[in-house]
Motif scaffolding. Sequence first.
Motif, PDB file in Angstrom:
ATOM      1  N   ALA A 138       0.833  -1.207   0.000  1.00 52.18           N
ATOM      2  CA  ALA A 138       0.000   0.000   0.000  1.00 52.18           C
ATOM      3  C   ALA A 138       0.865   1.253   0.000  1.00 52.18           C
ATOM      4  N   ALA A 139       1.959   1.225   0.782  1.00 53.33           N
ATOM      5  CA  ALA A 139       2.880   2.369   0.845  1.00 53.33           C
ATOM      6  C   ALA A 139       3.628   2.546  -0.484  1.00 53.33           C
ATOM      7  N   ILE A 140       4.037   1.427  -1.087  1.00 48.43           N
ATOM      8  CA  ILE A 140       4.736   1.483  -2.381  1.00 48.43           C
ATOM      9  C   ILE A 140       3.805   2.037  -3.457  1.00 48.43           C
ATOM     10  N   GLU A 141       2.558   1.574  -3.432  1.00 53.10           N
ATOM     11  CA  GLU A 141       1.564   2.007  -4.428  1.00 53.10           C
ATOM     12  C   GLU A 141       1.400   3.525  -4.416  1.00 53.10           C
ATOM     13  N   ALA A 142       1.494   4.107  -3.229  1.00 52.95           N
ATOM     14  CA  ALA A 142       1.279   5.555  -3.075  1.00 52.95           C
ATOM     15  C   ALA A 142       2.536   6.381  -3.334  1.00 52.95           C
ATOM     16  N   THR A 143       3.648   5.729  -3.676  1.00 49.69           N
ATOM     17  CA  THR A 143       4.939   6.408  -3.849  1.00 49.69           C
ATOM     18  C   THR A 143       5.266   6.592  -5.331  1.00 49.69           C
ATOM     19  N   GLN A 144       5.855   7.741  -5.645  1.00 50.80           N
ATOM     20  CA  GLN A 144       6.267   8.058  -7.019  1.00 50.80           C
ATOM     21  C   GLN A 144       7.530   7.283  -7.401  1.00 50.80           C
ATOM     22  N   PHE A 145       7.478   6.519  -8.480  1.00 47.36           N
ATOM     23  CA  PHE A 145       8.631   5.806  -9.010  1.00 47.36           C
ATOM     24  C   PHE A 145       9.008   6.444 -10.342  1.00 47.36           C
ATOM     25  N   SER A 146      10.275   6.848 -10.499  1.00 47.90           N
ATOM     26  CA  SER A 146      10.738   7.514 -11.721  1.00 47.90           C
ATOM     27  C   SER A 146      11.527   6.546 -12.595  1.00 47.90           C
ATOM     28  N   THR A 147      11.808   6.965 -13.820  1.00 45.64           N
ATOM     29  CA  THR A 147      12.616   6.148 -14.729  1.00 45.64           C
ATOM     30  C   THR A 147      14.062   6.115 -14.230  1.00 45.64           C
ATOM     31  N   PRO A 148      14.659   4.932 -14.103  1.00 39.73           N
ATOM     32  CA  PRO A 148      16.020   4.847 -13.556  1.00 39.73           C
ATOM     33  C   PRO A 148      17.100   5.335 -14.525  1.00 39.73           C
ATOM     34  N   SER A 149      18.243   5.703 -13.958  1.00 39.53           N
ATOM     35  CA  SER A 149      19.380   6.111 -14.790  1.00 39.53           C
ATOM     36  C   SER A 149      20.096   4.905 -15.384  1.00 39.53           C
ATOM     37  N   CYS A 150      19.871   3.726 -14.785  1.00 38.02           N
ATOM     38  CA  CYS A 150      20.450   2.481 -15.301  1.00 38.02           C
ATOM     39  C   CYS A 150      19.586   1.323 -14.814  1.00 38.02           C
ATOM     40  N   PRO A 151      19.709   0.129 -15.420  1.00 40.97           N
ATOM     41  CA  PRO A 151      18.875  -0.999 -15.011  1.00 40.97           C
ATOM     42  C   PRO A 151      19.137  -1.436 -13.565  1.00 40.97           C
ATOM     43  N   VAL A 152      18.077  -1.906 -12.922  1.00 42.81           N
ATOM     44  CA  VAL A 152      18.199  -2.534 -11.608  1.00 42.81           C
ATOM     45  C   VAL A 152      17.894  -4.014 -11.788  1.00 42.81           C
ATOM     46  N   TYR A 153      18.760  -4.851 -11.242  1.00 40.38           N
ATOM     47  CA  TYR A 153      18.564  -6.300 -11.290  1.00 40.38           C
ATOM     48  C   TYR A 153      17.836  -6.680 -10.007  1.00 40.38           C
ATOM     49  N   GLN A 154      16.537  -6.885 -10.123  1.00 40.25           N
ATOM     50  CA  GLN A 154      15.707  -7.045  -8.929  1.00 40.25           C
ATOM     51  C   GLN A 154      15.757  -8.471  -8.376  1.00 40.25           C
ATOM     52  N   ASN A 155      15.629  -8.570  -7.043  1.00 34.99           N
ATOM     53  CA  ASN A 155      15.709  -9.851  -6.343  1.00 34.99           C
ATOM     54  C   ASN A 155      14.703 -10.864  -6.872  1.00 34.99           C
ATOM     55  N   VAL A 156      13.512 -10.390  -7.217  1.00 31.62           N
ATOM     56  CA  VAL A 156      12.411 -11.272  -7.586  1.00 31.62           C
ATOM     57  C   VAL A 156      12.616 -11.903  -8.961  1.00 31.62           C
ATOM     58  N   THR A 157      13.206 -11.144  -9.895  1.00 29.58           N
ATOM     59  CA  THR A 157      13.341 -11.629 -11.273  1.00 29.58           C
ATOM     60  C   THR A 157      14.771 -12.009 -11.665  1.00 29.58           C
ATOM     61  N   ALA A 158      15.754 -11.410 -11.011  1.00 30.41           N
ATOM     62  CA  ALA A 158      17.174 -11.594 -11.370  1.00 30.41           C
ATOM     63  C   ALA A 158      17.447 -11.158 -12.807  1.00 30.41           C
ATOM     64  N   THR A 159      16.669 -10.168 -13.263  1.00 30.60           N
ATOM     65  CA  THR A 159      16.868  -9.636 -14.618  1.00 30.60           C
ATOM     66  C   THR A 159      16.906  -8.109 -14.565  1.00 30.60           C
ATOM     67  N   ALA A 160      17.412  -7.510 -15.649  1.00 33.45           N
ATOM     68  CA  ALA A 160      17.528  -6.046 -15.728  1.00 33.45           C
ATOM     69  C   ALA A 160      16.158  -5.432 -15.957  1.00 33.45           C
ATOM     70  N   ILE A 161      15.747  -4.535 -15.053  1.00 29.72           N
ATOM     71  CA  ILE A 161      14.442  -3.876 -15.170  1.00 29.72           C
ATOM     72  C   ILE A 161      14.655  -2.359 -15.235  1.00 29.72           C
ATOM     73  N   THR A 162      13.952  -1.719 -16.184  1.00 25.87           N
ATOM     74  CA  THR A 162      14.036  -0.256 -16.296  1.00 25.87           C
ATOM     75  C   THR A 162      12.662   0.409 -16.280  1.00 25.87           C
ATOM     76  N   ASN A 163      11.598  -0.385 -16.379  1.00 27.83           N
ATOM     77  CA  ASN A 163      10.246   0.168 -16.393  1.00 27.83           C
ATOM     78  C   ASN A 163       9.775   0.454 -14.965  1.00 27.83           C
ATOM     79  N   PRO A 164       9.474   1.717 -14.635  1.00 28.52           N
ATOM     80  CA  PRO A 164       9.106   2.058 -13.253  1.00 28.52           C
ATOM     81  C   PRO A 164       7.921   1.247 -12.709  1.00 28.52           C
ATOM     82  N   ALA A 165       6.920   0.989 -13.552  1.00 27.88           N
ATOM     83  CA  ALA A 165       5.744   0.219 -13.104  1.00 27.88           C
ATOM     84  C   ALA A 165       6.142  -1.218 -12.760  1.00 27.88           C
TER      85      ALA A 165
END
Length: 293
Positions: free
Chosen positions: A208-235
């Motif tokens: 609920a807290a994340i949903e209410a927070t502004q997420f911007s386009t990153p300056s570089c990919p983040v390799y997220q724990n859940v997917t172990a892949t490069a993600i750049t889409n804020p949604a």
Amino acid sequence: MKAYVFPGQGAQFTGMGLDLYEKSPLAKEYFEKANSILGFSITDIMFQGTAEQLKETKVTQPAIFLHSVILAKVLGDSFQPEMVAGHSLGELSALVANGVLSFEDGLTLVSKRALAMQKACEIAPSTMAAVLGLEDTIVEETCAEIDGVVVAANYNCPGQLVISGETSAVEKACAALTAKGAKRALLLPVGGAFHSPMMEPAREELAAAIEATQFSTPSCPVYQNVTATAITNPAEIKKNLMIQLTAPVKWTQSVQQMIADGATEFIEVGPGNVLQGLVKKIDRAAVTSSAIF
């Protein structure tokens, strides 16, 4: 390509961040802002507190986040990540460092995360255990055979997997894994079953807290724990962060993917050097270092 990696819970130590505070006016400004956002003097505990005080969940997670993020801020123009990743809590540090979250929003989410996890830990007896020297598949299959909740939670490096769940189920799994040839299967001194279904109440609260927070386009990919892949889409980043608390940390897979995508150097930003050790165990040829101000 430089990959910047950010540590999670367990990396804290008394005196952490004091050198930054004393040497950098910018760091001092951020630390004082953090005290104001949190509503208590976390700097007092970080700089002079005991190990016991630093272990309190409401302190530990923000303290590690602050050490990592403020260090990245004071590095200035020399901080030019081409990819980032963080271990569990460290993912939030990584998301501030690559511009997805503001400092203020990141710290607020970390504080809410810590308190939500603490509450979830108090609902039922739960714990985690480190399993050394077995293939991941054997650990996964064994957990599936146990009555009760116990799952693979942290894929730290080949031959080192942390399991998580109900205390009785984790204890049974440790006995079964030892019988199957694990070098060690030992309970960890943690407050609860992180990255397991036991964290569902915390996941709901944090989502609920994340949903209410502004997420911007990153300056570089983040390799997220859940997917172990490069993600750049804020949604997509937002969606993955929402399920992180009940999903496993795919650290081994993340590092392997970063290397496959061109990472030549891993720089750890924050307290300790645990991640450098894990990266070396994943790929002996990897170049690792600590970010230094």
